[in-house]
Design a protein around this motif. Structure first.
Motif, PDB file in Angstrom:
ATOM      1  N   THR A  98       0.824  -1.198   0.000  1.00 43.10           N
ATOM      2  CA  THR A  98       0.000   0.000   0.000  1.00 43.10           C
ATOM      3  C   THR A  98       0.862   1.253   0.000  1.00 43.10           C
ATOM      4  O   THR A  98       0.477   2.281  -0.555  1.00 43.10           O
ATOM      5  CB  THR A  98      -0.918  -0.007   1.235  1.00 43.10           C
ATOM      6  N   LEU A  99       2.051   1.179   0.605  1.00 42.36           N
ATOM      7  CA  LEU A  99       2.947   2.328   0.624  1.00 42.36           C
ATOM      8  C   LEU A  99       3.305   2.764  -0.777  1.00 42.36           C
ATOM      9  O   LEU A  99       3.529   3.947  -1.041  1.00 42.36           O
ATOM     10  CB  LEU A  99       4.220   1.976   1.413  1.00 42.36           C
ATOM     11  N   GLY A 139      -1.246   9.000  -2.788  1.00 44.21           N
ATOM     12  CA  GLY A 139      -0.240   8.649  -1.805  1.00 44.21           C
ATOM     13  C   GLY A 139      -0.669   7.400  -1.059  1.00 44.21           C
ATOM     14  O   GLY A 139      -1.572   6.675  -1.468  1.00 44.21           O
ATOM     15  N   THR A 140      -0.031   7.155   0.060  1.00 46.36           N
ATOM     16  CA  THR A 140      -0.397   6.007   0.885  1.00 46.36           C
ATOM     17  C   THR A 140      -1.376   6.442   1.962  1.00 46.36           C
ATOM     18  O   THR A 140      -1.347   7.576   2.436  1.00 46.36           O
ATOM     19  CB  THR A 140       0.846   5.387   1.531  1.00 46.36           C
ATOM     20  N   PRO A 156      -3.199   5.763   5.870  1.00 43.67           N
ATOM     21  CA  PRO A 156      -2.615   5.582   7.212  1.00 43.67           C
ATOM     22  C   PRO A 156      -2.273   4.110   7.445  1.00 43.67           C
ATOM     23  O   PRO A 156      -3.070   3.339   7.977  1.00 43.67           O
ATOM     24  CB  PRO A 156      -3.729   6.058   8.154  1.00 43.67           C
ATOM     25  N   LEU A 157      -1.089   3.724   7.032  1.00 44.76           N
ATOM     26  CA  LEU A 157      -0.711   2.303   7.029  1.00 44.76           C
ATOM     27  C   LEU A 157      -0.866   1.628   8.380  1.00 44.76           C
ATOM     28  O   LEU A 157      -1.270   0.474   8.470  1.00 44.76           O
ATOM     29  CB  LEU A 157       0.744   2.169   6.581  1.00 44.76           C
ATOM     30  N   GLN A 201       2.922   4.739  10.751  1.00 41.56           N
ATOM     31  CA  GLN A 201       2.367   6.084  10.583  1.00 41.56           C
ATOM     32  C   GLN A 201       3.459   7.099  10.270  1.00 41.56           C
ATOM     33  O   GLN A 201       3.269   8.012   9.458  1.00 41.56           O
ATOM     34  CB  GLN A 201       1.597   6.504  11.834  1.00 41.56           C
ATOM     35  N   ALA A 221       4.330   6.771   6.556  1.00 44.76           N
ATOM     36  CA  ALA A 221       3.360   7.451   5.701  1.00 44.76           C
ATOM     37  C   ALA A 221       3.540   8.958   5.768  1.00 44.76           C
ATOM     38  O   ALA A 221       3.457   9.658   4.744  1.00 44.76           O
ATOM     39  CB  ALA A 221       1.943   7.066   6.112  1.00 44.76           C
ATOM     40  N   ASN A 274       4.243  10.853   2.049  1.00 42.33           N
ATOM     41  CA  ASN A 274       3.228  11.619   1.330  1.00 42.33           C
ATOM     42  C   ASN A 274       3.613  13.060   1.000  1.00 42.33           C
ATOM     43  O   ASN A 274       3.415  13.491  -0.138  1.00 42.33           O
ATOM     44  CB  ASN A 274       1.905  11.568   2.099  1.00 42.33           C
ATOM     45  N   GLU A 282      -3.946   9.808   2.461  1.00 45.83           N
ATOM     46  CA  GLU A 282      -3.723   9.672   3.903  1.00 45.83           C
ATOM     47  C   GLU A 282      -4.757  10.496   4.660  1.00 45.83           C
ATOM     48  O   GLU A 282      -5.408  10.009   5.589  1.00 45.83           O
ATOM     49  CB  GLU A 282      -2.310  10.115   4.275  1.00 45.83           C
TER      50      GLU A 282
END
Length: 287
Positions: free
Chosen positions: A8-9, A140-141, A143-144, A165, A168, A172, A197
């Motif tokens: 996901t990143l 962007g990614t 909130p992983l 976090q 991310a 971003n 995010e």
């Protein structure tokens, strides 16, 4: 399956409105191409020898056909909803689909693949601008550290993973600055940064404001927060998917995807920089 979280990143959804690549001359006939990971895969992995698949129930339980399609969702995903907004009668088909031929190529194609960038059988790179893309939406990614899978593995009291976090938060802003520099180099606002995010954080930190009962527990899964393993027929399954921000341990529900796409369409500059999708469509209609 922690690779989904890492992937996901690097998730990038590219919406391409092409004028030259397919010989399209009218704005009304814009084509839509998608690249990314499981967040936007519409079924390519159905045709690949990979464990990253969403081709069995209960995936697709709220899709119009009520059948799994390869989307990692209970229903529509982000490209589906963007397609509807730009006036397409159908979403771009997976590029591996045997049905993708002839006139359907003018609609576009979906090249997204779950696990992209992580699994050897799904990683592909594209130079989209040089291929003719003139509007590119780059996400962007999210909130992983706050997805149910990470809560199940790392959280003691429901708190997000601070380490993910931070990753991310570092990634971003630099992505946005890179995109703005690219626009300066090409002399036009070709690339648009979507702050996913922030879009996700809105409903993760205040789920009730968006009609969700929880943003911590997945609708479909098992273990703490329903965050362990895959979503299968044997998983816990919530009766009302619209009450859950997350469908499975990693992926938003269709309703959460609608929240995200709403910001893509009309969000302010903190969500969409330098402009949102509705502004793009208005500007392109005038050229």
């Amino acid at each position: 399956m922690a690779t989904f979280s890492i992937a996901t990143l690097f998730s990038i959804l590219l919406t391409l409105f092409l004028a030259t690549l397919l010989g399209v001359t009218k704005v009304e006939a814009r084509s839509f191409f998608v690249f990314g990971d499981s967040l936007v895969d519409s079924g390519n992995n159905n045709y690949l020898a990979t464990t990253a698949r969403a081709d069995s129930p209960p995936y697709g339980i709220d899709y119009p056909t009520r059948r799994p399609t390869g989307r990692f969702s209970n229903g529509f995903n982000i490209p589906d909803l963007i397609s509807q907004h730009i006036g397409q009668t159908e979403s771009p088909l997976p590029y591996l689909s045997p049905q993708l031929n002839g006139q359907r190529l003018l609609v576009g194609a979906n090249f997204a693949s779950a696990g992209v960038g992580i699994l050897n059988d799904t990683g592909v790179q594209f130079r989209v601008y040089e291929s003719g893309a003139r509007r590119v939406l780059v996400t962007g990614t999210g909130p992983l550290g706050c997805v149910p899978a990470e809560l199940a593995m790392r959280s003691r009291n429901g708190e997000c993973s601070a380490e993910l976090q931070r990753a991310a938060a570092l990634f971003n802003p630099q992505l946005t600055q890179m995109i703005l520099r690219l626009n300066s180099q090409v002399g036009s606002n070709v690339f648009i940064a979507a702050n996913t995010e922030l879009m996700n954080t809105d409903f993760i930190t205040n789920p009730q404001a968006f009609g969700f009962v929880t943003s911590k527990v997945a609708c479909c899964g098992q273990g703490p927060y329903n965050g362990l393993g895959l979503c299968t027929r044997l998983s816990n399954l919530c009766p009302n998917r619209d009450l859950y921000a997350f469908w499975d341990p990693f992926h938003p529900s269709e309703k959460a995807n609608r929240v995200i796409v709403s910001q893509i369409n009309t969000g302010s500059i903190e969500y969409m920089n330098p402009m949102n999708l509705s502004t793009i469509l208005t500007l392109d209609s005038q050229t």
